[in-house]
Design an enzyme around this catalytic site. Structure first.
Site, PDB file in Angstrom:
ATOM      1  N   MET A   1      44.327  43.517  46.085  1.00 41.29           N
ATOM      2  CA  MET A   1      43.390  44.624  46.304  1.00 41.29           C
ATOM      3  C   MET A   1      43.223  44.386  47.943  1.00 41.29           C
ATOM      4  O   MET A   1      43.185  45.501  48.635  1.00 41.29           O
ATOM      5  CB  MET A   1      42.220  44.492  45.642  1.00 41.29           C
ATOM      6  CG  MET A   1      40.879  45.270  46.168  1.00 41.29           C
ATOM      7  SD  MET A   1      39.457  45.213  45.233  1.00 41.29           S
ATOM      8  CE  MET A   1      38.923  43.643  45.886  1.00 41.29           C
ATOM      9  N   VAL A   2      42.931  43.376  48.388  1.00 40.02           N
ATOM     10  CA  VAL A   2      42.646  43.191  50.012  1.00 40.02           C
ATOM     11  C   VAL A   2      43.844  43.357  50.656  1.00 40.02           C
ATOM     12  O   VAL A   2      43.906  44.053  51.659  1.00 40.02           O
ATOM     13  CB  VAL A   2      42.038  41.899  50.115  1.00 40.02           C
ATOM     14  CG1 VAL A   2      41.859  41.746  51.711  1.00 40.02           C
ATOM     15  CG2 VAL A   2      40.918  41.742  49.506  1.00 40.02           C
ATOM     16  N   GLY A   3      45.255  42.851  50.292  1.00 37.82           N
ATOM     17  CA  GLY A   3      46.216  43.064  51.080  1.00 37.82           C
ATOM     18  C   GLY A   3      46.652  44.500  51.414  1.00 37.82           C
ATOM     19  O   GLY A   3      47.274  45.080  52.166  1.00 37.82           O
ATOM     20  N   GLU A  27      58.062  39.159  43.957  1.00 39.81           N
ATOM     21  CA  GLU A  27      59.153  38.783  44.807  1.00 39.81           C
ATOM     22  C   GLU A  27      59.056  37.663  45.544  1.00 39.81           C
ATOM     23  O   GLU A  27      60.017  37.023  45.867  1.00 39.81           O
ATOM     24  CB  GLU A  27      58.973  40.059  45.703  1.00 39.81           C
ATOM     25  CG  GLU A  27      59.438  41.355  45.192  1.00 39.81           C
ATOM     26  CD  GLU A  27      58.906  42.680  46.045  1.00 39.81           C
ATOM     27  OE1 GLU A  27      59.245  43.655  46.043  1.00 39.81           O
ATOM     28  OE2 GLU A  27      58.094  42.326  47.156  1.00 39.81           O
ATOM     29  N   LEU A  28      57.784  37.055  45.548  1.00 44.49           N
ATOM     30  CA  LEU A  28      57.515  35.648  46.373  1.00 44.49           C
ATOM     31  C   LEU A  28      56.435  34.742  45.779  1.00 44.49           C
ATOM     32  O   LEU A  28      55.439  35.480  45.903  1.00 44.49           O
ATOM     33  CB  LEU A  28      57.326  36.033  47.767  1.00 44.49           C
ATOM     34  CG  LEU A  28      57.100  34.905  48.747  1.00 44.49           C
ATOM     35  CD1 LEU A  28      58.526  33.875  48.513  1.00 44.49           C
ATOM     36  CD2 LEU A  28      56.891  35.191  50.142  1.00 44.49           C
ATOM     37  N   SER A  96      36.053  33.123  51.080  1.00 42.92           N
ATOM     38  CA  SER A  96      35.157  33.782  49.968  1.00 42.92           C
ATOM     39  C   SER A  96      33.822  33.241  50.416  1.00 42.92           C
ATOM     40  O   SER A  96      33.855  32.178  50.836  1.00 42.92           O
ATOM     41  CB  SER A  96      35.565  33.268  48.765  1.00 42.92           C
ATOM     42  OG  SER A  96      34.586  33.442  47.596  1.00 42.92           O
ATOM     43  N   SER A  97      32.729  34.150  49.898  1.00 44.56           N
ATOM     44  CA  SER A  97      31.277  33.621  50.206  1.00 44.56           C
ATOM     45  C   SER A  97      31.001  32.431  49.189  1.00 44.56           C
ATOM     46  O   SER A  97      30.159  31.794  49.539  1.00 44.56           O
ATOM     47  CB  SER A  97      30.424  34.806  49.815  1.00 44.56           C
ATOM     48  OG  SER A  97      30.651  35.277  48.436  1.00 44.56           O
ATOM     49  N   CYS A  98      31.755  32.045  48.199  1.00 44.84           N
ATOM     50  CA  CYS A  98      31.549  30.963  47.453  1.00 44.84           C
ATOM     51  C   CYS A  98      31.644  29.485  48.167  1.00 44.84           C
ATOM     52  O   CYS A  98      31.429  28.596  47.456  1.00 44.84           O
ATOM     53  CB  CYS A  98      32.508  30.904  46.113  1.00 44.84           C
ATOM     54  SG  CYS A  98      34.192  30.652  46.224  1.00 44.84           S
ATOM     55  N   TYR A 125      37.678  26.734  42.841  1.00 44.21           N
ATOM     56  CA  TYR A 125      38.144  27.753  44.037  1.00 44.21           C
ATOM     57  C   TYR A 125      37.645  27.694  45.486  1.00 44.21           C
ATOM     58  O   TYR A 125      38.231  27.787  46.411  1.00 44.21           O
ATOM     59  CB  TYR A 125      37.739  29.082  43.514  1.00 44.21           C
ATOM     60  CG  TYR A 125      37.959  30.335  44.202  1.00 44.21           C
ATOM     61  CD1 TYR A 125      39.380  30.840  44.179  1.00 44.21           C
ATOM     62  CD2 TYR A 125      37.129  31.084  44.841  1.00 44.21           C
ATOM     63  CE1 TYR A 125      39.785  31.878  44.967  1.00 44.21           C
ATOM     64  CE2 TYR A 125      37.242  32.039  45.483  1.00 44.21           C
ATOM     65  CZ  TYR A 125      38.767  32.566  45.828  1.00 44.21           C
ATOM     66  OH  TYR A 125      39.162  33.753  46.409  1.00 44.21           O
ATOM     67  N   LYS A 129      39.288  27.127  49.086  1.00 43.71           N
ATOM     68  CA  LYS A 129      38.891  28.051  50.229  1.00 43.71           C
ATOM     69  C   LYS A 129      38.656  27.294  51.544  1.00 43.71           C
ATOM     70  O   LYS A 129      38.694  27.484  52.601  1.00 43.71           O
ATOM     71  CB  LYS A 129      37.922  29.137  49.788  1.00 43.71           C
ATOM     72  CG  LYS A 129      38.604  29.935  49.203  1.00 43.71           C
ATOM     73  CD  LYS A 129      39.947  30.807  49.715  1.00 43.71           C
ATOM     74  CE  LYS A 129      40.644  31.871  48.646  1.00 43.71           C
ATOM     75  NZ  LYS A 129      41.644  32.591  49.632  1.00 43.71           N
ATOM     76  N   PRO A 156      34.710  36.863  53.452  1.00 41.74           N
ATOM     77  CA  PRO A 156      34.138  38.086  52.858  1.00 41.74           C
ATOM     78  C   PRO A 156      33.131  37.827  51.652  1.00 41.74           C
ATOM     79  O   PRO A 156      33.148  36.823  51.098  1.00 41.74           O
ATOM     80  CB  PRO A 156      35.351  38.851  52.084  1.00 41.74           C
ATOM     81  CG  PRO A 156      36.283  37.836  52.005  1.00 41.74           C
ATOM     82  CD  PRO A 156      36.186  36.782  52.876  1.00 41.74           C
ATOM     83  N   HIS A 172      36.331  40.420  38.394  1.00 37.11           N
ATOM     84  CA  HIS A 172      34.832  40.070  38.980  1.00 37.11           C
ATOM     85  C   HIS A 172      33.859  41.099  38.303  1.00 37.11           C
ATOM     86  O   HIS A 172      34.155  42.027  37.480  1.00 37.11           O
ATOM     87  CB  HIS A 172      35.167  40.290  40.401  1.00 37.11           C
ATOM     88  CG  HIS A 172      35.647  39.162  41.045  1.00 37.11           C
ATOM     89  ND1 HIS A 172      37.070  39.335  41.526  1.00 37.11           N
ATOM     90  CD2 HIS A 172      35.225  37.848  41.297  1.00 37.11           C
ATOM     91  CE1 HIS A 172      37.285  38.095  42.376  1.00 37.11           C
ATOM     92  NE2 HIS A 172      36.008  37.271  42.007  1.00 37.11           N
TER      93      HIS A 172
END
Length: 315
Positions: A1-3, A27-28, A96-98, A125, A129, A156, A172
């Protein structure tokens, strides 16, 4: 989504499409160090936006903690190290805000990092981060002067919008509720039950706003960035600037979709952190603010859901 949103922003700003290098997970595999090093050696990118991550909601984080910490640690370590080894001077890591403590003072400032206990359901998680931030800082401290690298981090708040994951179990809160309200409307269900009490407050940012903020931070000259950060406190919050209760969020999503039934809450299910509002004053002082209001963003997100999951508009 962000990418995908970052690619849209890069194209809109005039970057030639043939100069933007992307890869899908098929692909990767970014957890494969050999594959990542080979990719960087072959492509030799000048800048890197590291938006890839293994993500999910409360249920997914609580059910698969080993997957969340391992995959994200490997992705970050492999990409950041391969970027350095292949002379990438500028990199932006998306966290991430977490990362902030469960009971951090609100709104959460960047200096709240590592000052308290994390929310248990997404601790693995969050730890990953935090490690990503510290990887960027450590490479800067060790190699910034000698190799001219400048690796930055943005944190974010909760994101939503086109390209989101609408999986019934691993998504989410916004995409999960969009799907559930959509299905409840289609089946004419008399009520819909939402996890928790509905009282926690959350901040939400439209994903294209996040992409614009990422480009803004990446484009800042080093002296400006350094003036607003510290070598070991270098990350920047990216938020909308306001939050809502889960109850109000659910009500707004229900209205956006046109669901006519009752909305109920199940207090036996976990609420997570009581409140998560980012202090984005550092980024605002650097000249950026969010533009897309939640109501407008939810309408755009639902249109994207219908486009991807429902060929015909419901009647």
């Amino acid at each position: 989504m962000v990418g995908s949103a970052i690619v849209r922003q890069l194209l809109a700003s005039g970057h030639p499409e043939n100069r933007i290098v992307t890869r899908t997970h098929a692909e990767l595999d970014l957890t494969d160090q050999t594959a990542v090093r080979s990719f960087f050696a072959a492509e030799r990118p000048q800048q890197v936006y590291l938006a890839a991550a293994h993500v999910g909601g409360i249920l997914a984080n609580d059910t698969y903690p080993a997957d969340f910490i391992y995959d994200n640690l490997m992705i970050q370590a492999n990409v950041i190290d391969a970027a350095f080894r292949n002379d990438v001077k500028k990199l932006l890591f998306l966290g991430s805000s977490c990362i902030y403590p469960k009971l951090a003072p609100q709104p959460m400032r960047e200096d709240a990092l590592l000052t308290g206990t994390l929310e248990p359901t997404n601790e693995p998680y969050a730890i990953a981060k935090i490690a990503g931030i510290k990887l960027c800082e450590s490479y800067n401290r060790q190699y910034g002067a000698s190799h001219g690298i400048d690796y930055r981090s943005v944190m974010p708040t909760n994101l939503y919008g086109p390209g989101d994951n609408y999986h019934p179990e691993n998504s989410h809160v916004i995409p999960a509720l969009i799907r559930r309200f959509h299905e409840a409307k289609a089946s004419k269900a008399p009520f819909l039950t939402v996890w928790g009490t509905g009282t926690p407050r959350r901040e939400f940012l439209y994903v294209d706003d996040m992409a614009a903020a990422s480009m803004h931070v990446m484009g800042l000259d080093k002296s400006t960035y350094d003036q607003h950060t510290q070598p070991m406190l270098s990350h920047i919050n990216v938020g909308y600037g306001d939050d809502v209760t889960i109850r109000d969020l659910a009500t707004t999503i229900g209205k956006t979709i046109g669901y006519q039934g009752d909305i109920r809450f199940d207090p036996s299910k976990p609420d997570g952190t009581p409140r998560k509002l980012m202090d984005s004053s550092r980024l605002n002082a650097l000249g950026w603010k969010a533009k897309v209001a939640l109501k407008d963003g939810l309408a755009l997100a639902y249109a994207d859901f219908l486009k991807r999951h429902e060929p015909r508009q419901l009647t």
